[in-house]
Scaffold this active site. Sequence first.
Site, PDB file in Angstrom:
ATOM      1  N   TYR A 183       0.797  -1.144  -0.022  1.00  0.00           N
ATOM      2  CA  TYR A 183      -0.161  -0.100   0.035  1.00  0.00           C
ATOM      3  C   TYR A 183       0.788   1.237  -0.090  1.00  0.00           C
ATOM      4  O   TYR A 183       1.960   1.350   0.034  1.00  0.00           O
ATOM      5  CB  TYR A 183      -0.967  -0.030   0.974  1.00  0.00           C
ATOM      6  N   GLU A 184       0.152   2.228  -0.346  1.00  0.00           N
ATOM      7  CA  GLU A 184       0.780   3.719  -0.527  1.00  0.00           C
ATOM      8  C   GLU A 184       1.833   3.699  -1.678  1.00  0.00           C
ATOM      9  O   GLU A 184       2.795   4.228  -1.637  1.00  0.00           O
ATOM     10  CB  GLU A 184       1.619   4.270   0.895  1.00  0.00           C
ATOM     11  N   GLY A 185       1.441   2.947  -2.586  1.00  0.00           N
ATOM     12  CA  GLY A 185       2.212   2.670  -3.910  1.00  0.00           C
ATOM     13  C   GLY A 185       3.219   1.421  -3.642  1.00  0.00           C
ATOM     14  O   GLY A 185       4.004   1.491  -2.827  1.00  0.00           O
TER      15      GLY A 185
END
Length: 580
Positions: free
Chosen positions: A434-436
Site C-alpha cells: 500500500y501507499e504505492g
Amino acid sequence: MIDYAAPVEDYRFLLRQVLNFDSAMADLGKDVDTDLAGAVLEEAGKLCSKTLGPINRNGDEQGSRLVDGEVRTPSGFADAYREFVDGGWAALSADSQWGGQGLPFILQLWLDEMMSATNLSFGLFPGLTRGAAEAIAAHASEELKATYLPSMVSGEWTGAMALTESGAGTDLALLKTRAVPNGDGAYAVSGQKIFISSGDHDLCGNIIHLVLARLPNAPDGIKGISLFLVPKFLPDDAGGFTVRNTMSVGALEQKMGIHAQPTCVMNYDEATGWLVGEPHRGLAAMFTMMNAERLMVGIQGLGIAGAAYQQATGYARERLQGRSADGARGPVAIIEHADVRRMLLNIRAFVEAGRALAGWTALQLDRAHSHPDAQARAEANALVALLTPVVKAAFTDFGFESAVQAQQVFGGHGYIREWGMEQYVRDARIAQIYEGTNGVQAIDLVGRKLAMAGGAVAESFFNLVEADLAQAAQIEAASVVSRRTSKALELLREATVGLRGGSIDAQGAVAVDYLRLFALVSLGWMWARMAAAPGDTPFHAAKKQVADYFAMRVLPQVDGLASSIAAGEETVMAISADTF
C-alpha cells in the site's frame, strides 16, 4: 512472547553521537534538546509496550467487524485510543497553530516505529489522521482549516484517504467518482472507493475523508482530478457535528494481516463535501498526504523488524537444541549456532542502521519546515523527496525479510500462533503494497527523483555520503565499513550515470535493483557514522561489531545488484508477452 523493550538507549545514542540533534535544533531555533527528546521517547515507549502491545494479538484474532453498517474495532482499542489522545500523542509533531505540540518530526517518526512494533493496526489510525491534516493545512481554505484541523490534531477526530477504486489503483487517471456543485459552495460526491484504511470505526466522534473525484466537464486523465473533504458527520445548526453524511461502509476487506485495522469499501451517495485546493489539482494536494504516509509506511517495516528481532533473540537465548561447536556441551541455546546468529545479525544490521537513516531523514524534514534560510529549506526538502521512495520501499522489503528470518529462528514454533511470529509476517506484508507498491516506488526513484534539478539533488546526496565516509575511514573502528561502503558508492554512481536518458523499459527493468543498491549504500553510510562514534562501552563495541558484519556479510549484495543493473532491459523485454 517477551514484552517489547523500547529502543530508547539506541535513540539517545543516535541523538547525541550520530545525528548531532542538539546542534540541529539550535539551527532551527527549537527549544528541544537530547534530554527532553529522550524523556519523550521513553514515555512513548511505555505507552507502546504497556498499552498497545498487550492488545495486538487480541486485535488480530478478533479483527474489526461490520455491525449494522457500522465498524466495531476489537476490544481494548477504543480505550487505548483514548489513552493515546489524552496523553497528547496525537498532537506530538503537529503545528501549534492548530493545537499541536510542534515537537521535531524525528520524535514522531520514532514513535511511529514503536507503534508499528507493538501494534501496526492501531498505528494506522493516528498516522492517517496526521497525513490528512497535513494535506488540509497545506491546501484547504482557511474556513476548512479552522473547522477541521483543531479536532484532527487533538485526535478527537480522525482522517482517512480515499483514492483507490476497483478499476483505478496505481493509475488514478481511471477513477470514476464524481463531484457535482450543490450551489452553496459544497459538492455532492458520488462513487465507490476500496481499500480505505480507517474508513470507519468507533474510536472517535468524526472521520474526515479526503476523496479524489472528478468535477463535471473535468479534463481526462490525472489533470482532471480534484480533492474533496467529506466528513462522516456534518455540522448542525447548533454548531455541533451530528448530521450523518450520505456515505456508508459497503464491506470490510478480508485481509492477510492487519486484521484489527478496518479496511473499508466506502460508498459515497451524493455525500456532502468541500473542495480542497484548486479544481483539477487534487492529485498534487493528495501527494502532500501520500508522501507523509510513505515515510510512515517505511517505518512500519522497521518497527516490525525490530519487534521480530527482540522476540527471536529472546527465544534463541532460551531454546536448547543441539550441541556446542566442539561437541563438548549439549544441549545448548540455539544462539550459539552460527546459522542462528547469521539470521539475527542480518535483522539487526538493518534495524539499527534503518533507525539511524530514518532519524536523519526526519531531521531533514524538520529543516525543510523550519530552517530560517529558504535555500536550506529547499535543499532539505529535495533530500527528503529523494529518500522517501527509498525509505518506503527498502525498509518494507527489509522489514518483511527480517520478519521471515525471525520466524525461521523459531523453527516450527514460528509457524504457529502461540509465539506471535506468524502475525509479524502477515502484518509486514501489506507495507510492501500500500501507499504505492515497492515497484512503483523504485520507478519513481529512477524515473523522477534522480532527475530532480538535472541530477544535482542525487549528486549532492552522494557527495555528502562520500565526505562522511572519508572522515569515518580515518577512525580505525569504522575503517572497514567506511572503505567498503565507499566502493559500493562508486557502483551506485556508475549505475546512476548509466540510467540517465534511458528508456522507460530500461529504467523499469532495473529500478528495483537500483533502489536496493541505493538503500544498502545509505545503510552503510549510517553504519560508518555509528561505528565512528567515540566510546568504549559494551554498547559501542557491539555497534562496531555489527558494522563490520554489515560490511562483510550484507553489503556485498551490491556487486550482484550492480551486475544486474548493467545487464539492462534486454533479457526482460526480449520474451514475448504471449509466452508467459
